[in-house]
Design an enzyme around this catalytic site. Sequence first.
Site, PDB file in Angstrom:
ATOM      1  N   ASP A  32       0.835  -1.117  -0.090  1.00 55.76           N
ATOM      2  CA  ASP A  32       0.085   0.057   0.039  1.00 55.76           C
ATOM      3  C   ASP A  32       0.880   1.321  -0.009  1.00 55.76           C
ATOM      4  O   ASP A  32       2.089   1.186   0.632  1.00 55.76           O
ATOM      5  CB  ASP A  32      -0.914   0.217   1.235  1.00 55.76           C
ATOM      6  N   CYS A  57      -8.384   4.803   0.886  1.00 54.61           N
ATOM      7  CA  CYS A  57      -9.092   4.745   1.993  1.00 54.61           C
ATOM      8  C   CYS A  57      -8.414   5.762   3.238  1.00 54.61           C
ATOM      9  O   CYS A  57      -7.351   5.944   3.055  1.00 54.61           O
ATOM     10  CB  CYS A  57      -9.189   3.385   2.760  1.00 54.61           C
ATOM     11  N   TYR A  94      -7.695 -14.151   3.381  1.00 50.13           N
ATOM     12  CA  TYR A  94      -6.381 -14.108   4.190  1.00 50.13           C
ATOM     13  C   TYR A  94      -6.435 -14.192   5.648  1.00 50.13           C
ATOM     14  O   TYR A  94      -5.445 -13.956   6.297  1.00 50.13           O
ATOM     15  CB  TYR A  94      -5.754 -12.734   3.752  1.00 50.13           C
ATOM     16  N   ASN A 105     -17.956  11.782   2.998  1.00 48.91           N
ATOM     17  CA  ASN A 105     -17.534  13.347   2.328  1.00 48.91           C
ATOM     18  C   ASN A 105     -17.643  14.489   3.478  1.00 48.91           C
ATOM     19  O   ASN A 105     -18.669  14.496   4.198  1.00 48.91           O
ATOM     20  CB  ASN A 105     -18.488  13.571   1.160  1.00 48.91           C
ATOM     21  N   HIS A 147     -17.413   9.423  -0.325  1.00 51.03           N
ATOM     22  CA  HIS A 147     -16.222   8.892  -1.504  1.00 51.03           C
ATOM     23  C   HIS A 147     -14.913   8.522  -0.792  1.00 51.03           C
ATOM     24  O   HIS A 147     -14.074   8.160  -1.383  1.00 51.03           O
ATOM     25  CB  HIS A 147     -16.074   9.623  -2.594  1.00 51.03           C
ATOM     26  N   GLU A 185      -3.683   0.735  -2.170  1.00 52.34           N
ATOM     27  CA  GLU A 185      -3.140  -0.758  -2.773  1.00 52.34           C
ATOM     28  C   GLU A 185      -2.635  -0.274  -4.105  1.00 52.34           C
ATOM     29  O   GLU A 185      -2.867   0.263  -5.030  1.00 52.34           O
ATOM     30  CB  GLU A 185      -4.094  -1.839  -3.065  1.00 52.34           C
TER      31      GLU A 185
END
Length: 224
Positions: A32, A57, A94, A105, A147, A185
């Site tokens: 990341d 994020c 995982y 937002n 978002h 990522e």
Amino acid sequence: MPGMPLEVAIESLKRGEFVLVHDSEGRENEVDMVAAAGLVTPEHIARMRLHGGGLICLAIGPGLASALGLRYMHEMLSESPGFPRGMIMGLAPYGDRSTFSITVNHHRTYTGVTDRDRALTISEMAGLHGAADPRAEFVSSFRTPGHVPLLMASGGLLEERRGHTEMSVYLAGAAGLAPAAAICEMMDAETYTALSADKARRYAQDNGIPFVDGRELIEYAGVR
């Protein structure tokens, strides 16, 4: 341990620069892009979008998440009447549960998705750490859905979970900044999968960005 790679990464975060974080081969095995949330600019978001390509994020520490009254999305959906329980993800392949909470937002954004809008939402969320009443400011200043997905780090951070959420929050805190980080990522447009650790290391070397190995970070944090 002055001069060690993790110290270099921490200093980079203090300056508002990126670090790359690889969790481990036995987990997601992803790298990341990470930046301290309180120092995020539209340039950070554009670079994540263009050079990372994954989901952008905001990872926040357990203290702020608790103060804001946030909950994990899988918990909220499990208590939502009529929502198909079979759709709710348990453990991911995982081995961990997702850390996703709600998406937000800031109220001063327009569509919420532009580089400027997402940078504003992320930096203003980080600013809640210094607020006298973070819950009241959160409710009055942010809107959902939005978002910017919020990721809630586990209460014990790396002692409980060793994902990018916890690693990035730990690094931001170690830098003396608000324990919150913008993360994304890194994807590979040639293989259509996550960028390999080797390719990410080359990107880091070519661009002068510290590369953090998750195993080294666990050892640095003194976690068993």
